[in-house]
Design a protein around this motif. Sequence first.
Motif, PDB file in Angstrom:
ATOM      1  N   LEU A 288      37.311  33.294  46.266  1.00 12.30           N
ATOM      2  CA  LEU A 288      37.446  34.452  45.382  1.00 12.30           C
ATOM      3  C   LEU A 288      36.414  35.502  45.771  1.00 12.30           C
ATOM      4  CD1 LEU A 288      38.540  35.868  42.786  1.00 12.30           C
ATOM      5  CD2 LEU A 288      36.777  34.606  41.516  1.00 12.30           C
ATOM      6  N   ASN A 289      36.866  36.735  45.963  1.00 15.24           N
ATOM      7  CA  ASN A 289      35.940  37.844  46.165  1.00 15.24           C
ATOM      8  C   ASN A 289      36.532  39.097  45.528  1.00 15.24           C
ATOM      9  OD1 ASN A 289      37.869  38.882  48.030  1.00 15.24           O
ATOM     10  ND2 ASN A 289      36.844  37.862  49.747  1.00 15.24           N
ATOM     11  N   GLU A 290      35.936  40.273  45.826  1.00 15.54           N
ATOM     12  CA  GLU A 290      36.393  41.505  45.172  1.00 15.54           C
ATOM     13  C   GLU A 290      37.746  41.975  45.681  1.00 15.54           C
ATOM     14  OE1 GLU A 290      33.300  43.036  48.241  1.00 15.54           O
ATOM     15  OE2 GLU A 290      33.836  41.159  47.238  1.00 15.54           O
ATOM     16  N   HIS A 291      38.267  41.349  46.743  1.00 10.64           N
ATOM     17  CA  HIS A 291      39.547  41.772  47.315  1.00 10.64           C
ATOM     18  C   HIS A 291      40.712  40.866  46.927  1.00 10.64           C
ATOM     19  CE1 HIS A 291      37.434  44.689  49.744  1.00 10.64           C
ATOM     20  NE2 HIS A 291      36.637  43.742  50.208  1.00 10.64           N
ATOM     21  N   SER A 292      40.465  39.566  46.862  1.00 14.18           N
ATOM     22  CA  SER A 292      41.596  38.656  46.700  1.00 14.18           C
ATOM     23  C   SER A 292      41.161  37.276  46.225  1.00 14.18           C
ATOM     24  CB  SER A 292      42.331  38.507  48.038  1.00 14.18           C
ATOM     25  OG  SER A 292      41.472  37.905  49.008  1.00 14.18           O
ATOM     26  N   LEU A 293      42.161  36.500  45.854  1.00 11.68           N
ATOM     27  CA  LEU A 293      41.998  35.076  45.569  1.00 11.68           C
ATOM     28  C   LEU A 293      42.893  34.332  46.555  1.00 11.68           C
ATOM     29  CD1 LEU A 293      40.973  32.741  43.749  1.00 11.68           C
ATOM     30  CD2 LEU A 293      43.029  33.090  42.352  1.00 11.68           C
ATOM     31  N   ARG A 294      42.278  33.474  47.385  1.00  9.94           N
ATOM     32  CA  ARG A 294      43.030  32.773  48.426  1.00  9.94           C
ATOM     33  C   ARG A 294      42.811  31.264  48.316  1.00  9.94           C
ATOM     34  NH1 ARG A 294      43.798  36.103  53.378  1.00  9.94           N
ATOM     35  NH2 ARG A 294      43.191  38.234  52.896  1.00  9.94           N
ATOM     36  N   PRO A 295      43.871  30.475  48.467  1.00 11.10           N
ATOM     37  CA  PRO A 295      43.689  29.017  48.498  1.00 11.10           C
ATOM     38  C   PRO A 295      43.091  28.590  49.836  1.00 11.10           C
ATOM     39  CG  PRO A 295      45.980  29.572  48.887  1.00 11.10           C
ATOM     40  CD  PRO A 295      45.292  30.869  48.574  1.00 11.10           C
ATOM     41  N   LEU A 296      42.272  27.564  49.798  1.00  9.90           N
ATOM     42  CA  LEU A 296      41.733  27.002  51.039  1.00  9.90           C
ATOM     43  C   LEU A 296      42.730  25.987  51.582  1.00  9.90           C
ATOM     44  CD1 LEU A 296      37.941  26.480  50.250  1.00  9.90           C
ATOM     45  CD2 LEU A 296      38.900  27.841  52.119  1.00  9.90           C
ATOM     46  N   GLU A 297      43.196  26.216  52.792  1.00 11.12           N
ATOM     47  CA  GLU A 297      44.181  25.342  53.421  1.00 11.12           C
ATOM     48  C   GLU A 297      43.593  24.806  54.721  1.00 11.12           C
ATOM     49  OE1 GLU A 297      47.412  28.026  53.860  1.00 11.12           O
ATOM     50  OE2 GLU A 297      47.919  28.038  51.711  1.00 11.12           O
TER      51      GLU A 297
END
Length: 328
Positions: A288-297
Amino acid sequence: MSKRKAPKSEKNEDIVEALIELAEYEKNVERNRFKEKAYRKAATIIAGLDKRIKSGDDAKALPGVGDKIAKKIDEILETGKLRKLENIRADDKSTAINLLTRVSGIGPAKAKELVDAGIINLDDLEKHKDKLNHAQLIGLKHFHDFEVKIPREEVKELFESVKKVADSIDEEYMMEVCGSFRRGAKFSGDVDILLCHSEFKHSDKHHGDLLHRLIKKLTEKELVTDKISEGDTKFMGVAKLPKHKHFRRLDVRLLPVDEYYCGLLYFTGSNIFNTEMRAHAHQKRFILNEHSLRPLECGKPGAPLPVSSEQDIFEYLDYPYKKPEDRD
């Protein structure tokens, strides 16, 4: 952003202010970011208490308060003062550096450079403007106004004026004030506006003139009086409402619409809340950061998840939703 934002605590105001002053010293004079962060974290935690701290041991039960800070709290409680701060205040060089860093645009390194050149106060700065860049000149010009906190009602009025101008240009603009204001603060150091437009997405190669045309119109309306810097996605400058006497720092940041809510969460803060939420996200195997939420794959960030509200982020992370005013 305001250069000096001290949290407030009626019950422990003396302790909080001392810790913030120590943080400023470590940041500006010693250049020790580790100690600065430690003092600020302790100050923020203590500022949120609704009861008076009775001892250093009492404080050590709080996250972020170790032995050294606890001993300083004991000294404040026992004597009403702190020897280290008295020594700092008695040191002319430290005092001068701390003063000059309060000028918007002057950081610790520049302040030390100026002090080493014999410039120790605002009068000296006025006589040596040739040593200042454009941003620092504006900071000096409006020093006294920038020192005055902005009442919540004035922030609202300025925001509504900016929004009215934006709506007159294009009703697809969307914006909100972030920072401590959104967390419910009664006073702010500056006005930070997050801006987006329904047609501007992360995949777009060009930002168009979405930010520039807004700033141009605000300047024509004489709401914006000075420009510190202006790029495609971030404006830093000065604003003034017609019926108010003080000039105010204004930052406007443009984000793609598909990054807006992650940005809103991040730029609302607080810093401690952001740190805790990012750590929780990592435990849940997300980035999670100020740009996006990404799953760790497989240990690598995947594609950004669709986010259409702050609540979406909390739900993805299985994290209890907190209203902005509860994020301190």
